[in-house]
Design an enzyme around this catalytic site. Structure first.
Site: not given
Lengths: 220, 80
Positions: A87, A195
């Protein structure tokens, strides 16, 4: 496995990454503050976590790329130490030019926070080798700027060299060629928007991300 | 002191969803001629410098190294 998770001001997945590595593969993990100018010796992995480093000022990841510890991360990456950027960590890797391209504002402008199904475009990397053939792992995304962009020549090269590692099943953000994660030419640096650190236990809704860490353990 | 103004904008081939939303909002206000908008940013630098040419050169270097990302953005430097 010995790992370091970098902590920038505004990182917010640093502990998630630490706990994920400890619980999935029993890694010995140190948190390294951004003002450090060196990293622990003998690392098998460096993680750049998600979050909003430096408040996303100027561009996501731009300030973190200039941070003292990042110079040490870049040097270690160039010496072959594996690096995983998740991210905001992916954004930082693009800003340091360890990975090509950039992450733009999501096509629909909205911050997106939901599970996505992924295709593993390259199952032979040190980050994906533990996945079963044909696996479609589910992980969550949480980003406003995850729209992967690179020029057509770079995209062709990434695809031709097997550097596209993860693709979205249903493109949420406008990323070129549905790209969710890429590796560098030597296959040692991975950046991904979804994630794995939020998908390592069924209690979190999915444990499909743990294979990323297990792949790294097998490689270490 | 010299003030330099760095204009950073997305390159022409790069999608600007924020600009698109601005254009749509302007059309919603009745400005039918607002076909498209591109949103950039302006960074004003106060430089401890007396030579305009050197100020421009240094500001350009700053823009290339940090203020703009050459993958997606272009920039122009104005010395004021």
């Amino acid at each position: 496995m010995k790992a370091a998770v970098i902590v920038y001001p505004g990182s917010n997945c640093d502990r998630d990454c630490k706990v994920a590595l400890e619980r999935t593969v029993g890694a010995q993990v140190s948190l390294v503050w951004h003002k450090e100018t060196s990293l622990p010796q003998g690392l098998d992995l460096i993680v750049l976590p998600g979050g909003f480093s430096y408040g996303d000022y100027l561009r996501c990841g731009a300030m973190a790329a200039q941070s003292p510890v990042t110079a040490a991360v870049v040097a270690a990456a160039k010496a072959g130490v594996p690096v995983l950027g998740v991210c905001n960590g992916f954004q930082v890797l693009c800003e340091t030019e360890l990975l090509p391209g950039a992450l733009l504002r999501n096509r629909g402008l909205k911050y997106l926070c939901h599970p996505v199904e992924l295709e593993i475009a390259n199952p032979h990397t040190r980050f994906t080798r533990a996945y079963a053939p044909g696996a479609r792992p589910v992980m969550t995304i949480g980003h406003g700027e995850g729209n992967y962009f690179a020029d057509a020549g770079t995209l062709d090269r990434l695809e031709g060299e097997g550097q596209v590692v993860f693709r979205y099943g249903a493109n949420p953000n406008g990323s070129q060629r549905d790209i969710a994660g890429i590796v560098n030419e030597s296959g040692t640096v991975l950046g991904m928007m979804p994630h794995p650190d939020r998908a390592f236990d069924p209690a979190l809704g999915s444990d499909d991300g743990r294979r990323v860490f297990e792949s790294l353990l097998a490689a270490a | 002191m010299i003030r330099a103004r760095v204009h950073v904008r997305l390159k022409s081939g790069v999608l600007d969803p924020q600009g698109r939303a601005v254009a749509d909002a302007l059309q919603g206000l009745g400005y039918a001629e607002a076909l498209d908008a591109r949103v950039g940013k302006v960074i004003e630098l106060d430089l401890d410098e007396t030579d305009p040419a050197r100020a421009r050169a240094r500001a350009s270097e700053m823009a290339a190294r940090l203020l703009a990302n050459p993958v997606i953005e272009s920039f122009e430097v104005e010395v004021v």
